[in-house]
Motif scaffolding. Sequence first.
Motif, PDB file in Angstrom:
ATOM      1  N   ALA A   1      -2.864  26.241   6.743  1.00 18.49           N
ATOM      2  CA  ALA A   1      -2.498  27.156   5.664  1.00 18.49           C
ATOM      3  C   ALA A   1      -3.271  28.468   5.751  1.00 18.49           C
ATOM      4  O   ALA A   1      -2.719  29.555   5.541  1.00 18.49           O
ATOM      5  N   VAL A   2      -4.560  28.380   6.071  1.00 21.20           N
ATOM      6  CA  VAL A   2      -5.392  29.584   6.179  1.00 21.20           C
ATOM      7  C   VAL A   2      -4.978  30.419   7.378  1.00 21.20           C
ATOM      8  O   VAL A   2      -4.876  31.650   7.307  1.00 21.20           O
ATOM      9  N   THR A   3      -4.717  29.763   8.501  1.00 19.60           N
ATOM     10  CA  THR A   3      -4.333  30.475   9.717  1.00 19.60           C
ATOM     11  C   THR A   3      -3.010  31.207   9.544  1.00 19.60           C
ATOM     12  O   THR A   3      -2.844  32.335  10.021  1.00 19.60           O
ATOM     13  N   THR A   4      -2.074  30.576   8.860  1.00 22.97           N
ATOM     14  CA  THR A   4      -0.751  31.186   8.707  1.00 22.97           C
ATOM     15  C   THR A   4      -0.618  32.021   7.440  1.00 22.97           C
ATOM     16  O   THR A   4       0.448  32.575   7.168  1.00 22.97           O
ATOM     17  N   GLY A   5      -1.679  32.103   6.660  1.00 24.36           N
ATOM     18  CA  GLY A   5      -1.689  33.019   5.519  1.00 24.36           C
ATOM     19  C   GLY A   5      -0.823  32.600   4.353  1.00 24.36           C
ATOM     20  O   GLY A   5      -0.149  33.437   3.742  1.00 24.36           O
ATOM     21  N   LEU A   6      -0.832  31.311   3.999  1.00 28.08           N
ATOM     22  CA  LEU A   6      -0.027  30.820   2.887  1.00 28.08           C
ATOM     23  C   LEU A   6      -0.767  30.992   1.555  1.00 28.08           C
ATOM     24  O   LEU A   6      -0.734  30.159   0.677  1.00 28.08           O
ATOM     25  N   THR A   7      -1.421  32.125   1.427  1.00 30.13           N
ATOM     26  CA  THR A   7      -2.384  32.386   0.351  1.00 30.13           C
ATOM     27  C   THR A   7      -1.706  32.582  -1.004  1.00 30.13           C
ATOM     28  O   THR A   7      -0.725  33.324  -1.112  1.00 30.13           O
ATOM     29  N   PRO A   8      -2.226  31.968  -2.068  1.00 33.14           N
ATOM     30  CA  PRO A   8      -1.682  32.208  -3.399  1.00 33.14           C
ATOM     31  C   PRO A   8      -2.301  33.441  -4.043  1.00 33.14           C
ATOM     32  O   PRO A   8      -3.441  33.812  -3.750  1.00 33.14           O
ATOM     33  N   SER A   9      -1.562  34.038  -4.948  1.00 35.99           N
ATOM     34  CA  SER A   9      -2.065  35.187  -5.706  1.00 35.99           C
ATOM     35  C   SER A   9      -3.035  34.721  -6.789  1.00 35.99           C
ATOM     36  O   SER A   9      -2.731  33.786  -7.528  1.00 35.99           O
TER      37      SER A   9
ATOM     38  N   VAL B   1       5.532  32.406 -12.050  1.00 40.21           N
ATOM     39  CA  VAL B   1       4.634  32.279 -10.902  1.00 40.21           C
ATOM     40  C   VAL B   1       5.376  31.566  -9.774  1.00 40.21           C
ATOM     41  O   VAL B   1       6.344  30.840 -10.002  1.00 40.21           O
ATOM     42  N   THR B   2       4.904  31.779  -8.548  1.00 38.45           N
ATOM     43  CA  THR B   2       5.394  31.043  -7.381  1.00 38.45           C
ATOM     44  C   THR B   2       4.182  30.448  -6.683  1.00 38.45           C
ATOM     45  O   THR B   2       3.383  31.177  -6.081  1.00 38.45           O
ATOM     46  N   LEU B   3       4.034  29.117  -6.766  1.00 39.22           N
ATOM     47  CA  LEU B   3       2.858  28.439  -6.216  1.00 39.22           C
ATOM     48  C   LEU B   3       3.208  27.030  -5.774  1.00 39.22           C
ATOM     49  O   LEU B   3       4.176  26.434  -6.247  1.00 39.22           O
ATOM     50  N   GLY B   4       2.390  26.489  -4.865  1.00 39.87           N
ATOM     51  CA  GLY B   4       2.510  25.102  -4.454  1.00 39.87           C
ATOM     52  C   GLY B   4       1.156  24.432  -4.449  1.00 39.87           C
ATOM     53  O   GLY B   4       0.107  25.093  -4.508  1.00 39.87           O
TER      54      GLY B   4
ATOM     55  N   GLY C   1      -5.407  12.411  -9.951  1.00 41.31           N
ATOM     56  CA  GLY C   1      -6.409  11.498  -9.437  1.00 41.31           C
ATOM     57  C   GLY C   1      -6.725  11.790  -7.991  1.00 41.31           C
ATOM     58  O   GLY C   1      -6.961  10.890  -7.179  1.00 41.31           O
ATOM     59  N   ALA C   2      -6.742  13.076  -7.647  1.00 35.85           N
ATOM     60  CA  ALA C   2      -6.926  13.522  -6.274  1.00 35.85           C
ATOM     61  C   ALA C   2      -8.262  14.240  -6.123  1.00 35.85           C
ATOM     62  O   ALA C   2      -8.994  14.464  -7.094  1.00 35.85           O
ATOM     63  N   GLU C   3      -8.556  14.619  -4.891  1.00 33.75           N
ATOM     64  CA  GLU C   3      -9.766  15.374  -4.587  1.00 33.75           C
ATOM     65  C   GLU C   3      -9.439  16.405  -3.510  1.00 33.75           C
ATOM     66  O   GLU C   3      -8.729  16.101  -2.549  1.00 33.75           O
ATOM     67  N   GLY C   4      -9.932  17.611  -3.695  1.00 28.97           N
ATOM     68  CA  GLY C   4      -9.785  18.626  -2.658  1.00 28.97           C
ATOM     69  C   GLY C   4      -8.389  19.160  -2.474  1.00 28.97           C
ATOM     70  O   GLY C   4      -8.026  19.602  -1.380  1.00 28.97           O
ATOM     71  N   GLY C   5      -7.562  19.141  -3.547  1.00 23.26           N
ATOM     72  CA  GLY C   5      -6.219  19.702  -3.441  1.00 23.26           C
ATOM     73  C   GLY C   5      -6.252  21.187  -3.136  1.00 23.26           C
ATOM     74  O   GLY C   5      -7.233  21.884  -3.401  1.00 23.26           O
ATOM     75  N   LEU C   6      -5.154  21.669  -2.562  1.00 26.43           N
ATOM     76  CA  LEU C   6      -5.073  23.056  -2.099  1.00 26.43           C
ATOM     77  C   LEU C   6      -3.899  23.746  -2.777  1.00 26.43           C
ATOM     78  O   LEU C   6      -2.786  23.216  -2.796  1.00 26.43           O
ATOM     79  N   ILE C   7      -4.145  24.925  -3.336  1.00 28.61           N
ATOM     80  CA  ILE C   7      -3.083  25.749  -3.920  1.00 28.61           C
ATOM     81  C   ILE C   7      -2.587  26.725  -2.858  1.00 28.61           C
ATOM     82  O   ILE C   7      -3.382  27.403  -2.199  1.00 28.61           O
ATOM     83  N   LEU C   8      -1.261  26.804  -2.724  1.00 29.41           N
ATOM     84  CA  LEU C   8      -0.647  27.690  -1.739  1.00 29.41           C
ATOM     85  C   LEU C   8       0.394  28.573  -2.412  1.00 29.41           C
ATOM     86  O   LEU C   8       0.657  28.444  -3.606  1.00 29.41           O
ATOM     87  N   GLY C   9       0.994  29.454  -1.625  1.00 30.05           N
ATOM     88  CA  GLY C   9       1.836  30.503  -2.179  1.00 30.05           C
ATOM     89  C   GLY C   9       3.164  30.051  -2.749  1.00 30.05           C
ATOM     90  O   GLY C   9       3.818  30.814  -3.460  1.00 30.05           O
ATOM     91  N   SER C  10       3.616  28.827  -2.455  1.00 32.78           N
ATOM     92  CA  SER C  10       4.880  28.314  -2.994  1.00 32.78           C
ATOM     93  C   SER C  10       4.950  26.820  -2.748  1.00 32.78           C
ATOM     94  O   SER C  10       4.153  26.262  -1.975  1.00 32.78           O
ATOM     95  N   GLY C  11       5.928  26.182  -3.374  1.00 36.72           N
ATOM     96  CA  GLY C  11       6.138  24.773  -3.104  1.00 36.72           C
ATOM     97  C   GLY C  11       6.511  24.521  -1.658  1.00 36.72           C
ATOM     98  O   GLY C  11       6.044  23.558  -1.031  1.00 36.72           O
ATOM     99  N   MET C  12       7.344  25.372  -1.089  1.00 32.98           N
ATOM    100  CA  MET C  12       7.716  25.204   0.315  1.00 32.98           C
ATOM    101  C   MET C  12       6.537  25.488   1.241  1.00 32.98           C
ATOM    102  O   MET C  12       6.451  24.924   2.335  1.00 32.98           O
TER     103      MET C  12
END
Length: 399
Positions: free
Chosen positions: A236-244, A216-219, A76-87
Motif C-alpha cells: 500500500a505504501v509503495t503504490t501510494g494508496l494513501t488516505p486523506s 469520504v472515500t476510504l478503505g 477485535g483486530a490489531e494493526g489495521g490499515l486505512i487506505l484511500g478506498s474500499g477497492m
Amino acid sequence: MSDDRPIPENLVRRTPLPTSVSRPVVTPIMPSVVYASDCPDELDAQYEGRVKGFTYAREGHPNAEVLAQKIDALEGAEGGLILGSGMAAVTAALMGCLKAGDHVLGGDQLYGRSLRLMGTDLPRFGIATSLADPTDAAAFARAIRPETRMVLVELVSNPTLRVADIPGIAAICKERGVLLAVDSTFSTPRAFRPFEHGADIVIHSVTKLLAGHSDVTLGYVAAKDPALRKAIYDFAVTTGLTPSPFDCWLAERGLMTFHLRYDRAEENAKALADHLAGLPGVRRVLYPLRADHPDHNRASGLLGARGGNMLSFEVEGGRAGANALTRAMRDLPFAPTLGDIATILSHSASSSHRALSHEARAALGISEGFFRISVGVEDIGLLKRDFAAGVAAARAAAG
C-alpha cells in the motif's frame, strides 16, 4: 518605492505550536505531509521501529492511525490499515499477499469492481483466478487448487444478499492452508466479526456504513498474521494508496454515531422488506432475515437478529419499469453507492454490475427490474409511501 523591512523570523515554519495544559476534545486534523525529526539517528529509530513517530504521510499519519484503532476495536483486530478506498483495501490485500503463479478463489457474487480485479487485472500479473458459489462450501472445496493461496468472499454478497457459508469455507481454508479474506462491508462488525469465525484478513469499504454520510472515500484492511500485515502495508505504501487526513477525520466523526445509525437503518430495512413483499408488482424481495430468503437459516445462525440495512427487490416491467420507478421517487437519491444516513436506491444492471454480460447478470439473478436499497434512518412511513408510489409506477409501465 521598495520596502526593505525585514521579514519576521517566525513567519515561515518557525512558530511553535501553542503550549497548553488542556487538550482538544475533538481529534485535530493533521494535514502535514512531512514530519520533522531531531537527527538522523532518531529517523533511523523510527524506521526501525525502536521509537514511535511519523515521517511521511504516504507511510502513515495520525488521523489514519486514530481511525484504524477505532475500527480495530470494533473488529477485535490489531494493526489495521486505512487506505484511500474500499477497492484500495481489496487490492492491497490481494497484491500484498499474492505473487505470480498463485491462484485466488473468489465468491461468484463479489462487488462488480472486485470481479473486474479478479477477472481482468490479477491475471495480467500472473495471478490465476476463479470463482465459486460462496453459499456452497463443497463447491469451494472442489475449486481449490494446489497453488491456491487465498480465498476472497463477502459474507453478505452485493447486490443479491446471499449469505456465504463462512464456517464451512473457513474450515476448508484451514485444512488446505489457504488464506481466507472476508469483505465485511455489508455486514459490518455490528453484525459479524470475521476474525472470530476463521478469517485471516478482514476488509471494509469505510466509505459506506462505517463513515455513513457519503462524504469520504476510504478503505480498511486488517490481518491476523503480523507478516501479512507488513506485506499489505508495504504494498500500500509503495503504490501510494494513501488516505486523506480530512477524510479520516470525517470518518472518525461518522463512526461515533455508527451504532445508532446502524440500528435505526436496520429496523427500517426489516419493515420496508415486509412492506415491499406485500405490494402488487413486486416479484421478489431479498432480505437475509426473511423466511423466504434462500439463505435464511444460515443468516440466522451467523447474524442472529442482525439483518443489516441492505435489501434488494425486483419489479415487473424490465428497464421501462425500472425507469418509471426511479422517476416516480424523485426524493430518494438514485445512485451507485450505499451506507448513507439517507436511503439510496441503486440499479445493479446499470451500475455496479454493468460490465457483466446480460447472461452473466441473469445467472446471478440480476434483471433489469432488480434494485438494491441502502436503507437510511428516515421515518419508515415516508419510505413506505415513496416505494409504494415507485412500484405502482413500474407496474403501470409494465402494462
